[in-house]
Design a protein around this motif. Structure first.
Motif, PDB file in Angstrom:
ATOM      1  N   GLU A   1       0.764  -1.313  -0.164  1.00  0.00           N
ATOM      2  CA  GLU A   1       0.080   0.061  -0.012  1.00  0.00           C
ATOM      3  C   GLU A   1       0.935   1.060  -0.008  1.00  0.00           C
ATOM      4  N   ILE A   2       2.078   1.265   0.773  1.00  0.00           N
ATOM      5  CA  ILE A   2       2.921   2.413   0.803  1.00  0.00           C
ATOM      6  C   ILE A   2       3.543   2.631  -0.481  1.00  0.00           C
ATOM      7  N   ARG A   3       4.107   1.495  -1.144  1.00  0.00           N
ATOM      8  CA  ARG A   3       4.674   1.545  -2.507  1.00  0.00           C
ATOM      9  C   ARG A   3       3.666   2.028  -3.422  1.00  0.00           C
ATOM     10  N   ARG A   4       2.511   1.595  -3.307  1.00  0.00           N
ATOM     11  CA  ARG A   4       1.341   1.946  -4.329  1.00  0.00           C
ATOM     12  C   ARG A   4       1.078   3.581  -4.216  1.00  0.00           C
ATOM     13  N   GLN A   5       1.071   4.053  -2.862  1.00  0.00           N
ATOM     14  CA  GLN A   5       0.829   5.390  -2.636  1.00  0.00           C
ATOM     15  C   GLN A   5       2.082   6.363  -3.005  1.00  0.00           C
ATOM     16  N   LEU A   6       3.231   5.829  -2.785  1.00  0.00           N
ATOM     17  CA  LEU A   6       4.362   6.577  -3.401  1.00  0.00           C
ATOM     18  C   LEU A   6       4.559   6.605  -4.843  1.00  0.00           C
ATOM     19  N   HIS A   7       4.023   5.384  -5.737  1.00  0.00           N
ATOM     20  CA  HIS A   7       4.180   5.645  -7.046  1.00  0.00           C
ATOM     21  C   HIS A   7       3.016   6.399  -7.482  1.00  0.00           C
TER      22      HIS A   7
END
Length: 140
Positions: free
Chosen positions: A58-64
């Protein structure tokens, strides 16, 4: 958890007492408790690992998504001056264009031309082009 009632637990305990006997029942209960504790800890560790992975995804998706949004904003900043509509051209006033005044109404005659002797122009000398081996031979 599994829908086991107290009466079912009591029945399992009585069968264990009859099968194992009173001497080995406390050791078997201790071993069963240790195994159940290990299973609970391993399930909790797996559960936490999965939750961490889901959180990390989820954090990776938000950063992306934030990265994509920042790139879009930069592109808009760059393209906004280019995409602005051109300023409308002011119409030219009709009275600003006036015919040029004629200073003298007398016709102008061109100066007489002096005939010059005409000589034939020398023929241009063509430099020989290199011979292409695929063409037939040239006549000299």
């Amino acid at each position: 958890m599994f829908g086991i009632s107290f009466s079912e637990l009591l029945l399992v305990g009585l069968v264990a007492l009859l099968v194992l006997g009173p001497e080995r029942l406390p050791g078997a209960a201790r071993t069963a408790g240790l195994w159940i504790g290990r299973l609970k800890r391993s399930f909790n560790a797996i559960k936490q690992e999965v939750e961490r992975e889901i959180g990390a995804d989820e954090i990776r998706r938000q950063l992306h998504n934030e990265h994509i949004l920042s790139l879009e904003q930069e592109a808009r900043k760059i393209l906004s001056p280019v995409q602005e509509p051109a300023k409308p051209v002011e119409p030219v006033a009709e009275h600003s264009i006036a015919p040029t005044p004629v200073a003298d109404a007398t016709p102008v005659t061109p100066a007489p031309t002096v005939p010059t002797p005409t000589e034939p122009a020398p023929a241009p000398v063509a430099s020989p082009a290199p011979h292409d081996p695929t063409l037939p031979p040239r006549a000299p």
